[in-house]
Design a protein around this motif. Structure first.
Motif, short mmCIF file in Angstrom:
data_model
loop_
_atom_site.label_atom_id
_atom_site.label_comp_id
_atom_site.label_asym_id
_atom_site.label_seq_id
_atom_site.Cartn_x
_atom_site.Cartn_y
_atom_site.Cartn_z
N ALA A 167 0.84 -1.19 0.00
CA ALA A 167 0.00 0.00 0.00
C ALA A 167 0.87 1.24 0.00
CB ALA A 167 -0.90 -0.01 1.23
N PRO A 168 0.46 2.29 -0.71
CA PRO A 168 1.27 3.51 -0.76
C PRO A 168 1.29 4.22 0.59
CG PRO A 168 -0.86 3.88 -1.80
CD PRO A 168 -0.78 2.42 -1.51
N PRO A 169 2.37 4.94 0.90
CA PRO A 169 2.41 5.70 2.14
C PRO A 169 1.44 6.87 2.09
CG PRO A 169 4.31 6.20 0.78
CD PRO A 169 3.59 5.08 0.10
N ALA A 170 1.13 7.40 3.26
CA ALA A 170 0.22 8.54 3.33
C ALA A 170 0.82 9.73 2.60
CB ALA A 170 -0.05 8.89 4.79
N ALA A 171 0.00 10.39 1.79
CA ALA A 171 0.48 11.51 0.99
C ALA A 171 0.63 12.77 1.85
CB ALA A 171 -0.48 11.78 -0.17
N SER A 172 1.72 13.49 1.61
CA SER A 172 1.91 14.77 2.28
C SER A 172 1.59 15.93 1.35
CB SER A 172 3.36 14.90 2.79
OG SER A 172 4.28 14.69 1.73
N GLY A 173 1.32 15.63 0.09
CA GLY A 173 0.94 16.66 -0.86
C GLY A 173 0.53 16.05 -2.19
N ARG A 174 -0.19 16.80 -2.98
CA ARG A 174 -0.60 16.38 -4.32
C ARG A 174 -0.32 17.51 -5.29
NH1 ARG A 174 -6.22 12.93 -4.17
NH2 ARG A 174 -5.71 11.56 -2.41
N PHE A 175 -0.02 17.16 -6.53
CA PHE A 175 0.11 18.19 -7.55
C PHE A 175 -0.29 17.63 -8.90
CE2 PHE A 175 4.33 16.52 -6.48
CZ PHE A 175 4.78 16.02 -7.69
N ARG A 176 -0.73 18.54 -9.73
CA ARG A 176 -1.18 18.21 -11.08
C ARG A 176 -0.01 18.27 -12.04
NH1 ARG A 176 -5.29 15.47 -13.57
NH2 ARG A 176 -5.86 16.42 -15.56
N VAL A 177 0.11 17.28 -12.90
CA VAL A 177 1.17 17.24 -13.90
C VAL A 177 0.50 17.42 -15.26
CG1 VAL A 177 3.17 16.01 -14.78
CG2 VAL A 177 2.38 15.58 -12.44
N GLU A 178 0.64 18.60 -15.82
CA GLU A 178 -0.03 18.93 -17.08
C GLU A 178 0.79 18.42 -18.28
OE1 GLU A 178 -2.93 19.99 -17.13
OE2 GLU A 178 -3.23 20.85 -15.14
N PRO A 179 0.14 18.27 -19.45
CA PRO A 179 0.86 17.79 -20.64
C PRO A 179 2.06 18.65 -21.02
CG PRO A 179 -1.50 17.66 -21.01
CD PRO A 179 -1.31 18.38 -19.70
N ARG A 180 2.00 19.95 -20.72
CA ARG A 180 3.11 20.83 -21.09
C ARG A 180 4.40 20.48 -20.36
NH1 ARG A 180 3.77 24.30 -16.89
NH2 ARG A 180 2.01 24.58 -15.48
N VAL A 181 4.31 19.74 -19.25
CA VAL A 181 5.52 19.35 -18.52
C VAL A 181 6.46 18.56 -19.42
CG1 VAL A 181 6.38 17.83 -16.69
CG2 VAL A 181 4.58 19.47 -16.19
N GLY A 182 5.89 17.69 -20.28
CA GLY A 182 6.73 16.90 -21.17
C GLY A 182 7.52 17.76 -22.13
N THR A 183 6.86 18.72 -22.77
CA THR A 183 7.54 19.56 -23.75
C THR A 183 8.44 20.59 -23.08
OG1 THR A 183 5.57 20.99 -23.81
CG2 THR A 183 5.73 19.28 -25.49
N GLU A 184 8.02 21.13 -21.94
CA GLU A 184 8.85 22.13 -21.26
C GLU A 184 10.11 21.51 -20.68
OE1 GLU A 184 6.50 24.24 -18.44
OE2 GLU A 184 5.33 25.30 -19.97
N TYR A 185 9.99 20.31 -20.11
CA TYR A 185 11.18 19.67 -19.58
C TYR A 185 12.10 19.22 -20.72
CZ TYR A 185 14.38 16.89 -16.84
OH TYR A 185 15.53 16.40 -16.26
N ALA A 186 11.52 18.77 -21.82
CA ALA A 186 12.34 18.41 -22.99
C ALA A 186 13.15 19.62 -23.45
CB ALA A 186 11.45 17.89 -24.11
N ARG A 187 12.54 20.79 -23.41
CA ARG A 187 13.22 21.99 -23.88
C ARG A 187 14.41 22.33 -23.00
NH1 ARG A 187 9.04 25.26 -23.62
NH2 ARG A 187 8.22 24.41 -25.57
N VAL A 188 14.29 22.19 -21.69
CA VAL A 188 15.39 22.58 -20.80
C VAL A 188 16.39 21.46 -20.59
CG1 VAL A 188 14.00 24.31 -19.59
CG2 VAL A 188 14.12 21.97 -18.68
N SER A 189 15.99 20.21 -20.79
CA SER A 189 16.88 19.08 -20.54
C SER A 189 17.57 18.58 -21.79
CB SER A 189 16.10 17.92 -19.92
OG SER A 189 15.21 17.35 -20.87
#
Length: 308
Positions: free
Chosen positions: A197-219
């Protein structure tokens, strides 16, 4: 890109702390490799009759080096924003990986590398920060491959990277890649129902499609599984997936301000994050952390921090 083909067996960059022998030769580059051209070359190599690779049982005994790499502050700021780091003069632990990535690409796309670059799976990453690194410090980078070994799903190997300042190693990275191959017997040795079972979450965040293209651009990692729906489907994913190193960086950003000056952070990349997604982040006082799917609890990443 230009390079100095002279073998340079020792220039003050240590290369034996991990216990592996120094490579047979060293290639000193005078500018970073063009990653886009390397990806195009790798894609062409997959076409039968146009440079397809032969297999092999050994890794090339070559180390690539690039001296005097300076940090572009605009690029660093863009990296910080997409990964969630604060804007500071101290490099995030994962940033030297981005600087060394073109060298790793050059190494893995060379004709004598035993596996096609496209299709390799990044399964784990370990980074050691020997001390805080300021963005003003020019870095000498080195990259080599080591430890080709069997895996239940094929074979895996490590890409070892270092960053040095005036002969002092200040950062080390180990990226483990898997080459999937047909094997006999149980492929992973586990029953899917055995997942804890996963551990209790201390936070949540949304990962939008732009993360793929934006991280590709900087990495510089423009693998189409991260940026293209068609490219993702060609490799069996319903949608583009987040980069594993973005996931690790995002976890470290959530821990920012609590990390020691010198530490090792390890991460195992589990199930991919299909974009878009909502993920749950968890961290324990014992320096372990994880990312899970916020609904199903399926693991995306597990990691640990060990103070040096």
């Amino acid at each position: 890109m230009s390079e100095d083909p002279t073998t340079d067996p020792a220039d003050g960059t240590p290369g034996t702390k991990d216990g592996a022998p120094r490579p047979a030769g060293t290639l000193v580059l005078t500018s970073p490799p063009a990653v886009g051209a390397l990806y195009r070359q790798a894609a062409i190599g997959l076409v039968p009759g146009l440079g397809g690779r032969r297999g092999g049982d050994s890794l090339p005994g070559l180390e690539l080096r690039l001296r005097g790499v300076t940090v572009d502050r605009g690029h660093l700021a863009a990296y910080d924003r997409v990964c969630g780091f604060r804007l500071t003069d101290t490099l995030p632990a994962t940033y030297p990986h981005v600087l060394a990535f073109p060298l790793a690409m050059r190494l893995m796309s060379a004709p004598d590398f035993p596996f096609p670059l496209v299709g390799l799976v990044h399964v784990a990453n370990r980074v050691t920060v020997e001390r805080p690194v300021d963005a003003n410090e020019p870095l000498d980078l080195s990259v080599r491959a080591a430890d080709l070994r069997p895996h239940p799903r094929g074979r895996q190997f490590d890409v070892l990277a270092t960053a040095s300042v005036a002969g002092e190693v200040v950062w080390r990275g180990v990226s483990t890649y898997l080459r999937r191959e047909r094997t006999t017997g149980d492929r992973d040795g586990r029953d899917p129902g055995d997942r804890p079972a996963p551990p209790a979450a201390s936070g949540r965040f949304r990962v939008e499609p732009r993360v793929g293209t934006e991280y590709a651009r900087v990495s510089g990692d423009h693998n189409p599984i991260h940026t293209s729906r068609i490219g993702a489907r060609l490799f069996g994913f319903a949608r583009p997936i987040a980069h594993g190193m973005w996931s690790k960086a995002r976890c470290l950003a959530a821990l920012e301000g609590r990390l020691p000056d010198a530490y090792t952070v390890e991460a195992a990349f589990k199930l991919p994050i299909l974009l878009p997604a909502t993920v749950a982040f968890s961290a324990s006082p014992a320096w372990s952390f994880a990312l899970h799917d916020a609904r199903s609890g399926r693991p995306h990443l597990t990691g640990t921090v060990t103070p040096e």
